[in-house]
Design a protein around this motif. Structure first.
Motif, PDB file in Angstrom:
ATOM      1  N   TRP A  75       0.840  -1.201   0.000  1.00 13.39           N
ATOM      2  CA  TRP A  75       0.000   0.000   0.000  1.00 13.39           C
ATOM      3  C   TRP A  75       0.869   1.244   0.000  1.00 13.39           C
ATOM      4  O   TRP A  75       1.923   1.285   0.648  1.00 13.39           O
ATOM      5  CB  TRP A  75      -0.884   0.040   1.254  1.00 13.39           C
ATOM      6  N   LYS A  76       0.438   2.265  -0.706  1.00 14.22           N
ATOM      7  CA  LYS A  76       1.044   3.591  -0.637  1.00 14.22           C
ATOM      8  C   LYS A  76       0.252   4.415   0.381  1.00 14.22           C
ATOM      9  O   LYS A  76      -0.960   4.254   0.502  1.00 14.22           O
ATOM     10  CB  LYS A  76       0.995   4.283  -1.999  1.00 14.22           C
ATOM     11  N   PHE A  77       0.950   5.289   1.098  1.00 10.18           N
ATOM     12  CA  PHE A  77       0.246   6.109   2.076  1.00 10.18           C
ATOM     13  C   PHE A  77       0.778   7.536   2.074  1.00 10.18           C
ATOM     14  O   PHE A  77       1.926   7.803   1.725  1.00 10.18           O
ATOM     15  CB  PHE A  77       0.375   5.523   3.492  1.00 10.18           C
ATOM     16  N   VAL A  78      -0.103   8.454   2.467  1.00  2.00           N
ATOM     17  CA  VAL A  78       0.258   9.846   2.740  1.00  2.00           C
ATOM     18  C   VAL A  78      -0.339  10.166   4.100  1.00  2.00           C
ATOM     19  O   VAL A  78      -1.554  10.023   4.299  1.00  2.00           O
ATOM     20  CB  VAL A  78      -0.296  10.812   1.680  1.00  2.00           C
ATOM     21  N   TYR A  79       0.495  10.570   5.038  1.00  3.00           N
ATOM     22  CA  TYR A  79       0.042  10.804   6.407  1.00  3.00           C
ATOM     23  C   TYR A  79       0.385  12.226   6.843  1.00  3.00           C
ATOM     24  O   TYR A  79       1.532  12.667   6.714  1.00  3.00           O
ATOM     25  CB  TYR A  79       0.690   9.810   7.365  1.00  3.00           C
ATOM     26  N   LYS A 183      12.132  15.039  15.530  1.00  5.49           N
ATOM     27  CA  LYS A 183      11.969  15.862  16.724  1.00  5.49           C
ATOM     28  C   LYS A 183      10.696  16.696  16.654  1.00  5.49           C
ATOM     29  O   LYS A 183       9.915  16.741  17.600  1.00  5.49           O
ATOM     30  CB  LYS A 183      13.185  16.774  16.910  1.00  5.49           C
ATOM     31  N   ASN A 184      10.490  17.398  15.542  1.00  4.92           N
ATOM     32  CA  ASN A 184       9.311  18.248  15.365  1.00  4.92           C
ATOM     33  C   ASN A 184       8.323  17.595  14.406  1.00  4.92           C
ATOM     34  O   ASN A 184       8.720  16.913  13.459  1.00  4.92           O
ATOM     35  CB  ASN A 184       9.728  19.622  14.820  1.00  4.92           C
ATOM     36  N   LYS A 185       7.037  17.851  14.635  1.00  5.97           N
ATOM     37  CA  LYS A 185       6.016  17.265  13.776  1.00  5.97           C
ATOM     38  C   LYS A 185       6.227  17.698  12.327  1.00  5.97           C
ATOM     39  O   LYS A 185       6.351  18.883  12.040  1.00  5.97           O
ATOM     40  CB  LYS A 185       4.616  17.708  14.225  1.00  5.97           C
ATOM     41  N   PRO A 186       6.240  16.742  11.408  1.00  7.88           N
ATOM     42  CA  PRO A 186       6.362  17.108  10.000  1.00  7.88           C
ATOM     43  C   PRO A 186       5.004  17.521   9.427  1.00  7.88           C
ATOM     44  O   PRO A 186       3.958  17.249  10.020  1.00  7.88           O
ATOM     45  CB  PRO A 186       6.856  15.823   9.349  1.00  7.88           C
ATOM     46  N   LYS A 187       5.045  18.161   8.287  1.00  9.73           N
ATOM     47  CA  LYS A 187       3.813  18.536   7.603  1.00  9.73           C
ATOM     48  C   LYS A 187       3.178  17.318   6.947  1.00  9.73           C
ATOM     49  O   LYS A 187       1.951  17.163   6.943  1.00  9.73           O
ATOM     50  CB  LYS A 187       4.112  19.600   6.549  1.00  9.73           C
ATOM     51  N   GLU A 188       4.023  16.438   6.402  1.00  9.55           N
ATOM     52  CA  GLU A 188       3.498  15.275   5.688  1.00  9.55           C
ATOM     53  C   GLU A 188       4.571  14.202   5.582  1.00  9.55           C
ATOM     54  O   GLU A 188       5.749  14.491   5.403  1.00  9.55           O
ATOM     55  CB  GLU A 188       3.052  15.706   4.288  1.00  9.55           C
ATOM     56  N   ILE A 189       4.143  12.940   5.698  1.00  7.81           N
ATOM     57  CA  ILE A 189       5.009  11.781   5.498  1.00  7.81           C
ATOM     58  C   ILE A 189       4.360  10.907   4.438  1.00  7.81           C
ATOM     59  O   ILE A 189       3.167  10.605   4.520  1.00  7.81           O
ATOM     60  CB  ILE A 189       5.180  10.960   6.784  1.00  7.81           C
ATOM     61  N   SER A 190       5.125  10.524   3.444  1.00 11.01           N
ATOM     62  CA  SER A 190       4.592   9.623   2.422  1.00 11.01           C
ATOM     63  C   SER A 190       5.540   8.443   2.247  1.00 11.01           C
ATOM     64  O   SER A 190       6.736   8.541   2.503  1.00 11.01           O
ATOM     65  CB  SER A 190       4.400  10.351   1.090  1.00 11.01           C
ATOM     66  N   GLY A 191       4.995   7.333   1.819  1.00 12.58           N
ATOM     67  CA  GLY A 191       5.812   6.148   1.634  1.00 12.58           C
ATOM     68  C   GLY A 191       4.976   4.969   1.183  1.00 12.58           C
ATOM     69  O   GLY A 191       3.812   5.124   0.784  1.00 12.58           O
ATOM     70  N   SER A 192       5.557   3.793   1.254  1.00 13.50           N
ATOM     71  CA  SER A 192       4.885   2.553   0.872  1.00 13.50           C
ATOM     72  C   SER A 192       5.193   1.485   1.906  1.00 13.50           C
ATOM     73  O   SER A 192       6.259   1.506   2.532  1.00 13.50           O
ATOM     74  CB  SER A 192       5.348   2.073  -0.503  1.00 13.50           C
ATOM     75  N   VAL A 193       4.274   0.568   2.083  1.00 17.83           N
ATOM     76  CA  VAL A 193       4.474  -0.553   3.009  1.00 17.83           C
ATOM     77  C   VAL A 193       4.018  -1.845   2.345  1.00 17.83           C
ATOM     78  O   VAL A 193       3.171  -1.840   1.452  1.00 17.83           O
ATOM     79  CB  VAL A 193       3.706  -0.374   4.339  1.00 17.83           C
ATOM     80  N   LEU A 194       4.613  -2.939   2.786  1.00 21.84           N
ATOM     81  CA  LEU A 194       4.192  -4.275   2.372  1.00 21.84           C
ATOM     82  C   LEU A 194       3.912  -5.073   3.638  1.00 21.84           C
ATOM     83  O   LEU A 194       4.757  -5.120   4.540  1.00 21.84           O
ATOM     84  CB  LEU A 194       5.294  -4.958   1.556  1.00 21.84           C
ATOM     85  N   ILE A 195       2.726  -5.676   3.730  1.00 23.87           N
ATOM     86  CA  ILE A 195       2.413  -6.494   4.903  1.00 23.87           C
ATOM     87  C   ILE A 195       3.386  -7.663   4.952  1.00 23.87           C
ATOM     88  O   ILE A 195       3.528  -8.420   3.993  1.00 23.87           O
ATOM     89  CB  ILE A 195       0.963  -7.002   4.861  1.00 23.87           C
ATOM     90  N   ARG A 196       4.047  -7.810   6.100  1.00 24.27           N
ATOM     91  CA  ARG A 196       5.169  -8.746   6.228  1.00 24.27           C
ATOM     92  C   ARG A 196       4.738 -10.151   6.617  1.00 24.27           C
ATOM     93  O   ARG A 196       5.248 -11.142   6.112  1.00 24.27           O
ATOM     94  CB  ARG A 196       6.134  -8.176   7.273  1.00 24.27           C
ATOM     95  N   ASN A 197       3.810 -10.264   7.551  1.00 24.99           N
ATOM     96  CA  ASN A 197       3.374 -11.554   8.082  1.00 24.99           C
ATOM     97  C   ASN A 197       1.859 -11.682   8.003  1.00 24.99           C
ATOM     98  O   ASN A 197       1.155 -10.682   7.865  1.00 24.99           O
ATOM     99  CB  ASN A 197       3.803 -11.696   9.550  1.00 24.99           C
ATOM    100  N   PRO A 198       1.338 -12.904   8.104  1.00 23.66           N
ATOM    101  CA  PRO A 198      -0.112 -13.073   8.109  1.00 23.66           C
ATOM    102  C   PRO A 198      -0.768 -12.202   9.180  1.00 23.66           C
ATOM    103  O   PRO A 198      -0.319 -12.183  10.331  1.00 23.66           O
ATOM    104  CB  PRO A 198      -0.294 -14.563   8.436  1.00 23.66           C
ATOM    105  N   PRO A 199      -1.797 -11.454   8.818  1.00 25.66           N
ATOM    106  CA  PRO A 199      -2.471 -10.578   9.784  1.00 25.66           C
ATOM    107  C   PRO A 199      -3.264 -11.385  10.803  1.00 25.66           C
ATOM    108  O   PRO A 199      -3.635 -12.535  10.546  1.00 25.66           O
ATOM    109  CB  PRO A 199      -3.397  -9.728   8.906  1.00 25.66           C
ATOM    110  N   LEU A 200      -3.525 -10.769  11.937  1.00 20.93           N
ATOM    111  CA  LEU A 200      -4.345 -11.386  12.972  1.00 20.93           C
ATOM    112  C   LEU A 200      -5.507 -10.467  13.278  1.00 20.93           C
ATOM    113  O   LEU A 200      -5.300  -9.305  13.637  1.00 20.93           O
ATOM    114  CB  LEU A 200      -3.519 -11.631  14.236  1.00 20.93           C
ATOM    115  N   VAL A 201      -6.725 -10.967  13.107  1.00 17.67           N
ATOM    116  CA  VAL A 201      -7.930 -10.175  13.330  1.00 17.67           C
ATOM    117  C   VAL A 201      -8.725 -10.774  14.479  1.00 17.67           C
ATOM    118  O   VAL A 201      -8.976 -11.985  14.502  1.00 17.67           O
ATOM    119  CB  VAL A 201      -8.816 -10.130  12.063  1.00 17.67           C
TER     120      VAL A 201
END
Length: 227
Positions: A75-79, A183-201
């Motif tokens: 997933w790509k994200f913008v936070y 240290k200080n809050k950024p205005k925006e963080i963007s990146g990508s993640v890949l789920i590493r292990n089987p999720p647990l719900v």
């Protein structure tokens, strides 16, 4: 007392998670994990004349495709963190790095269905292609750190509740990572993640709870300019 109950609940889920991983070790070639859906549908999630079995199967199918997509392509994200002094509200946008095609969805296999109390559980499998295996190995390189988080979502929202829980897990993982790094809050963080292990719900106090861990590939951090 509520805090103690939550600690016990999540500790139990962690044990279950360890057992699940022991039964289904991480395999770059084949993804395998269990998903489930309730047999007692939350009031308001479906019409009286709807087919409950069809509803349950649809929930399992939607959830498995959603999680598989996060494990195969990521997933790509913008936070944007909240900042009361600047009047900025927290914001998170998530979208797939590459959306599952119908061919990807058709490759998911479902087996070992079993019923327990008020839910049905099904094991899901997906075989990565050679290209997808190489992509996983690139993600799992030492240059991409591992981040972890848990999130909650409303059961009354159905599949969207689990979707929200996964987004919240990603948000918690990203926040925990950068609180220690910036240290200080950024205005925006963007990146990508890949789920590493089987999720647990799981379910706690009327909400879905999901544990996710990710490989993180950061794109950029935008800082606030000086006033």
């Amino acid at each position: 007392m509520r805090l103690i109950k939550k600690i016990i609940f999540f500790a139990a889920l962690a044990v279950q998670f360890s057992l699940l991983l022991a039964q289904s070790p991480v395999n770059p070639g084949t993804i395998r994990f269990a998903v489930w859906a309730e047999l007692d549908v939350y009031p308001g999630l479906y019409e009286e004349n709807d087919d409950l079995l069809f509803y349950t199967r649809t929930r399992i199918k939607n959830l498995s495709e959603f999680l598989m997509e996060g494990m195969v392509y990521g997933w790509k994200f913008v936070y944007t963190p909240s900042d009361k002094l600047r009047g900025v509200e927290e914001y998170l946008e998530v979208e797939p790095v590459q959306a599952f095609t119908q061919a990807d969805k058709d490759k998911i296999r479902y087996s070992d269905q079993y019923f327990e109390e008020n839910k049905v559980t099904v094991w899901c499998e997906y075989d990565r292609t050679e290209y997808q295996i190489q992509n996983y190995k690139l993600w799992s390189g030492i240059q991409n750190p591992v981040i972890k988080g848990r999130g909650l979502g409303k059961i009354s929202d159905g599949f969207e509740g689990i979707n929200d829980a996964a987004r919240n897990a990603l948000k918690e993982a990203v926040r925990a990572r950068y609180r220690a790094e910036i240290k200080n809050k950024p205005k925006e963080i963007s990146g990508s993640v890949l789920i590493r292990n089987p999720p647990l719900v799981g379910i706690t106090e009327g909400q879905y709870a999901i544990f996710l861990d990710f490989f993180l590939e950061r794109d950029r951090i935008i800082k606030y300019t000086t006033y």
